[in-house]
Each structure stands twice: as structure tokens, then as C-alpha cells.
Design a protein around this motif. Sequence first.
Motif, PDB file in Angstrom:
ATOM      1  N   SER A  21       0.822  -1.218   0.000  1.00 57.85           N
ATOM      2  CA  SER A  21       0.000   0.000   0.000  1.00 57.85           C
ATOM      3  C   SER A  21       0.853   1.264   0.000  1.00 57.85           C
ATOM      4  CB  SER A  21      -0.936   0.017   1.215  1.00 57.85           C
ATOM      5  OG  SER A  21      -0.198   0.069   2.413  1.00 57.85           O
ATOM      6  N   SER A  22       2.135   1.155   0.325  1.00 58.05           N
ATOM      7  CA  SER A  22       3.008   2.325   0.387  1.00 58.05           C
ATOM      8  C   SER A  22       4.397   1.954  -0.124  1.00 58.05           C
ATOM      9  CB  SER A  22       3.095   2.840   1.830  1.00 58.05           C
ATOM     10  OG  SER A  22       3.967   3.951   1.908  1.00 58.05           O
ATOM     11  N   LEU A  23       4.934   2.792  -1.010  1.00 55.62           N
ATOM     12  CA  LEU A  23       6.264   2.537  -1.564  1.00 55.62           C
ATOM     13  C   LEU A  23       7.042   3.842  -1.606  1.00 55.62           C
ATOM     14  CD1 LEU A  23       8.251   0.569  -2.932  1.00 55.62           C
ATOM     15  CD2 LEU A  23       7.150   1.096  -5.119  1.00 55.62           C
ATOM     16  N   ASP A  24       8.107   3.914  -0.821  1.00 60.13           N
ATOM     17  CA  ASP A  24       8.961   5.098  -0.761  1.00 60.13           C
ATOM     18  C   ASP A  24      10.386   4.688  -1.122  1.00 60.13           C
ATOM     19  OD1 ASP A  24      10.366   7.397  -0.266  1.00 60.13           O
ATOM     20  OD2 ASP A  24       9.567   7.731   1.737  1.00 60.13           O
ATOM     21  N   ASN A  28      17.431   7.341  -3.681  1.00 60.48           N
ATOM     22  CA  ASN A  28      18.112   6.056  -3.815  1.00 60.48           C
ATOM     23  C   ASN A  28      18.940   5.957  -5.087  1.00 60.48           C
ATOM     24  OD1 ASN A  28      17.701   3.830  -1.734  1.00 60.48           O
ATOM     25  ND2 ASN A  28      15.634   4.674  -1.872  1.00 60.48           N
ATOM     26  N   SER A  29      19.135   7.085  -5.781  1.00 63.69           N
ATOM     27  CA  SER A  29      19.912   7.105  -7.029  1.00 63.69           C
ATOM     28  C   SER A  29      19.339   6.152  -8.074  1.00 63.69           C
ATOM     29  CB  SER A  29      21.387   6.752  -6.744  1.00 63.69           C
ATOM     30  OG  SER A  29      21.964   7.655  -5.837  1.00 63.69           O
ATOM     31  N   LEU A  30      18.030   5.964  -8.032  1.00 70.29           N
ATOM     32  CA  LEU A  30      17.383   5.124  -9.042  1.00 70.29           C
ATOM     33  C   LEU A  30      17.467   5.802 -10.399  1.00 70.29           C
ATOM     34  CD1 LEU A  30      14.116   4.090  -7.140  1.00 70.29           C
ATOM     35  CD2 LEU A  30      16.155   2.693  -7.507  1.00 70.29           C
ATOM     36  N   THR A  31      17.702   5.010 -11.432  1.00 67.93           N
ATOM     37  CA  THR A  31      17.759   5.549 -12.781  1.00 67.93           C
ATOM     38  C   THR A  31      16.892   4.697 -13.699  1.00 67.93           C
ATOM     39  OG1 THR A  31      19.255   6.334 -14.514  1.00 67.93           O
ATOM     40  CG2 THR A  31      19.792   4.220 -13.474  1.00 67.93           C
ATOM     41  N   LEU A  47       3.048   6.628  -3.337  1.00 66.95           N
ATOM     42  CA  LEU A  47       4.215   6.340  -4.166  1.00 66.95           C
ATOM     43  C   LEU A  47       5.130   7.554  -4.149  1.00 66.95           C
ATOM     44  CD1 LEU A  47       5.806   4.576  -6.139  1.00 66.95           C
ATOM     45  CD2 LEU A  47       4.368   5.476  -7.996  1.00 66.95           C
ATOM     46  N   LEU A  48       6.289   7.392  -3.523  1.00 62.79           N
ATOM     47  CA  LEU A  48       7.265   8.474  -3.389  1.00 62.79           C
ATOM     48  C   LEU A  48       8.572   8.050  -4.051  1.00 62.79           C
ATOM     49  CD1 LEU A  48       6.734   9.354   0.399  1.00 62.79           C
ATOM     50  CD2 LEU A  48       5.454  10.175  -1.567  1.00 62.79           C
ATOM     51  N   ARG A  70      -1.220   9.800  -2.437  1.00 64.01           N
ATOM     52  CA  ARG A  70      -0.040  10.668  -2.538  1.00 64.01           C
ATOM     53  C   ARG A  70       0.868  10.162  -3.650  1.00 64.01           C
ATOM     54  NH1 ARG A  70       0.839  13.732   2.196  1.00 64.01           N
ATOM     55  NH2 ARG A  70       3.077  13.821   1.818  1.00 64.01           N
ATOM     56  N   LEU A  71       1.187  11.047  -4.584  1.00 68.14           N
ATOM     57  CA  LEU A  71       2.116  10.736  -5.671  1.00 68.14           C
ATOM     58  C   LEU A  71       3.143  11.854  -5.758  1.00 68.14           C
ATOM     59  CD1 LEU A  71       3.035   9.072  -8.109  1.00 68.14           C
ATOM     60  CD2 LEU A  71       1.342  10.289  -9.501  1.00 68.14           C
ATOM     61  N   ARG A  72       4.396  11.521  -5.452  1.00 65.05           N
ATOM     62  CA  ARG A  72       5.462  12.521  -5.458  1.00 65.05           C
ATOM     63  C   ARG A  72       6.632  11.998  -6.289  1.00 65.05           C
ATOM     64  NH1 ARG A  72       7.087  15.413  -0.109  1.00 65.05           N
ATOM     65  NH2 ARG A  72       7.548  16.985  -1.688  1.00 65.05           N
TER      66      ARG A  72
END
Length: 200
Positions: A21-24, A28-31, A47-48, A70-72
Amino acid sequence: MKQEQNPEVKMVKWLKIFNLSSLDLSQNSLTGSLPPSLFQLQNLTKLLLIANDIFGSIPPEVGNCVSLIRLRLVNNRISGEIPKEIGLLKNLSFLDLSENHIGGTLPTEIGNCNELQMLNLSNNTLRGTLPSSLSSLTRLEVLDLSINQFVGEISSGFGKFSSLNRLILNKNSLFRAIPSSLGHCLSFNFLILVAMHYLA
């Protein structure tokens, strides 16, 4: 011979197992680009992905995440346009796509997100006029459209924002006398119209 499954598909299947239900995953330097399969998580409410190195466009599949509140996606390298499917997110209360390279016009479907309390699209390359459907977002408390390329008038419909306390529109090319209807926004404590073409 068994074909190896796409790692992205495997990841989303794994996340589904936990009924996420929540993903932050901020800072994290994701590319890479946003995988459309990520938006198969229909129970996702938050989703952050703030301050990574994500590029490419927001896929239309974002409209599948109907539980999102929430979408950031702040401070990435996201480009393309805001998909009209954003209007399917009827529970969305917090949308922050600021500090990216998002262009095109603001879709009229944004007016379908009736629960929005905070909308921040600042520091992008959005252009065109502000859609009249924005006035449907009567629960808005914060609206920041600064540092874009919007043109045209500030709609008198902004006076419907009875809960609005922050309106930031600076560094655009909006042109009009400040609507008297803004005086109906009883919660106002922060208003920036600097660097606009406006008539006092």
C-alpha cells in the motif's frame, strides 16, 4: 528451454504478494524510466520517488492506481506530458511533479481529481493556458504552478478555492487583472504573482 522473465515483471509480482500500500524509494539514485507495470499495484496509496535520476515520461498506466492518495515524483528528469489518465485518480489528495522536465499542456482531466489538496507542478516546462477545469478542485489548499510557460488569464474560477492558503504562479506569462474572486479564498496567507504580466 524456459524463457527468463523480465526482472521488472518479477519485481511487480513480488510486490503484489505483499499487497503493498506504500512505496517510498526516495533518494536512492534510481535511474531509468517508470515501468508501466509498477502501476498494476491497485492497492497502492502512496508512491514516493523523490530525488532520483528517473527519466522518460509518466506512462498512461498511472490511471490504474485508483487507490493512490499521494504521488510525489519530485526532482527527477521526467519529461513528456502529464497523461490525461491522471484524471482517473479520484482519491488523489497530494500530487507533486515539481523539478522535472515535464512539458505540454495541463490536461483538463486534472479537474476530475476532486480530492486534491496539494498540486505542485512548479519548475517544469508546462505551457498553454490554465484549464478551466482547475476550478473544480475546490478542496485545494496549495497550488504551485510557478516557473513554467503558462500564458493567458488567471481564471475568476480560482475564487472557488475556499480552502486555498498558498497560490504561487510566478515566472509564467499569465496576463490579467488579479480576479476579485480571489478575495473569497478566506484561508489565504501566501500569494506570489511576481514576474508575471499582470494588471493591478
